[in-house]
Scaffold this active site. Sequence first.
Site, PDB file in Angstrom:
ATOM      1  N   GLY A  98       4.027  -1.474   7.330  1.00  0.00           N
ATOM      2  CA  GLY A  98       5.220  -0.726   7.719  1.00  0.00           C
ATOM      3  C   GLY A  98       5.026   0.002   9.038  1.00  0.00           C
ATOM      4  N   ARG A  99       5.955   0.910   9.291  1.00  0.00           N
ATOM      5  CA  ARG A  99       5.861   1.739  10.488  1.00  0.00           C
ATOM      6  C   ARG A  99       4.767   2.782  10.260  1.00  0.00           C
ATOM      7  NH1 ARG A  99       7.300   6.599  12.167  1.00  0.00           N
ATOM      8  NH2 ARG A  99       8.031   6.842  14.307  1.00  0.00           N
ATOM      9  N   GLN A 101       0.853  -1.194   0.000  1.00  0.00           N
ATOM     10  CA  GLN A 101       0.000   0.000   0.000  1.00  0.00           C
ATOM     11  C   GLN A 101       0.883   1.237   0.000  1.00  0.00           C
ATOM     12  OE1 GLN A 101      -3.109   1.490   0.665  1.00  0.00           O
ATOM     13  NE2 GLN A 101      -2.150   3.368   1.375  1.00  0.00           N
ATOM     14  N   ARG A 145       0.978   5.771  -0.985  1.00  0.00           N
ATOM     15  CA  ARG A 145       0.328   6.984  -1.482  1.00  0.00           C
ATOM     16  C   ARG A 145       1.353   8.076  -1.717  1.00  0.00           C
ATOM     17  NH1 ARG A 145       0.620   9.804   2.902  1.00  0.00           N
ATOM     18  NH2 ARG A 145      -0.302  11.621   1.937  1.00  0.00           N
ATOM     19  N   ASN A 146       2.614   7.649  -1.834  1.00  0.00           N
ATOM     20  CA  ASN A 146       3.707   8.579  -2.084  1.00  0.00           C
ATOM     21  C   ASN A 146       4.651   7.973  -3.105  1.00  0.00           C
ATOM     22  OD1 ASN A 146       3.529  10.986  -0.409  1.00  0.00           O
ATOM     23  ND2 ASN A 146       3.541   9.556   1.312  1.00  0.00           N
TER      24      ASN A 146
END
Length: 382
Positions: A288-289, A192, A194-195
């Site tokens: 992730g973090r 996933q 969004r960057n």
Amino acid sequence: MVNSPYGGKLKISVELKDREKIDDHARGALSITPFTDFFYDSLKISDGSYSPIEGFMSEEEVESVIKKERLLSDLPWTIPIIFAVDEKVYAKVKEGEEIFLKDPNGEIYGSINVDGKFHLRKKEIAIGVYGTHDPKHPNVEDLFNNYGDFAISGKVRIFREVPLPGNRYELHPEQARDRFKKMGWKNVVAYQARNPPHVAHEYLQKVSLEFPGIDGLLIHLVVGRLKKGDYSADAILNSYEAFIDNYHKKEKTMLGSLSITMRYAGPKAAIFLAIVRRNFGATHYIVGRDQAGVGNFYDPYAAHKKFDEMDIGIIPLKFRDTFYCRKCRGITSDNVCPHSPEYRMIISQTRIREMLKQGEDIPEEIMRPEVTAVLRKGGSID
Ligand SMILES: [Zn+2]
């Protein structure tokens, strides 16, 4: 076989019709233009991305999701899918009626068979979903300032394809499943994002592909409604194109977009986004973090814990903070790197955006030059 859909079956309610038929069907009925978030959600409900959900949630179901983290069917679920309307629409809508949905160009694309309407208890939703009613939280701000005070529930149907921000890469769950099959992938890990990609993202993706039995990686970019300072859908997609061309194996990587509004609900959003990826066929999911978090609203590892508490039939691959370490001379994580933080090049998206804006060079320890080159051409929206 790739993963089974959540709840067992993809619930698809796309019934393509030509324009005349749609207009005939809608004649005399109430038609409305939904707020962007619900426009996206209506399309994702109907193509099966949100299976087993078939429509916008009733008051009872919203409450069940908030309080018990379960649908009324008892299946675990963390994010209420609501269709908010203003007082005017609320007054006009009648239960048992079909109302029609217009796209941003004012053309009808779908409908809701209304089975209920209710007052939105916004504070309860804000706290129940986002854990805060602080308007500095972008979704809470939307809830209070951009959503109507009421909601309608009911099954959704879609009558035609509509353009979306990630159009050329937008995937329906069935398409993704077909493509995985053609690639011969059985175990698929979904990522996933969004960057645009920096090298720590690349590390998570490649380490995941090293897991025994994993056949392929779906890089699934959320490119729906953007906040100020976000990269445009094109900037994210173009930078990922350049990145995959240069740094991934084509037979192991697939790029797709998911045009929805990002819910920054931390652990609850991480679970929701993983359920969506299961519907696309993913067997594994990278966590992730501070997954799906924003600001300092969530414990960076709350999402990791959430996957221990909730079984949604997808295997989480959990990663700690990743960074370039000058002593290790490579990308590593605080799980394995023994060196003190002074050796770490911490990579924040905010800092990368600033550097791009100032025309500064971004070190290759942070971002691949091919990605930087794409972003230099412009990307973030102000
Ligand atoms: Zn180190």
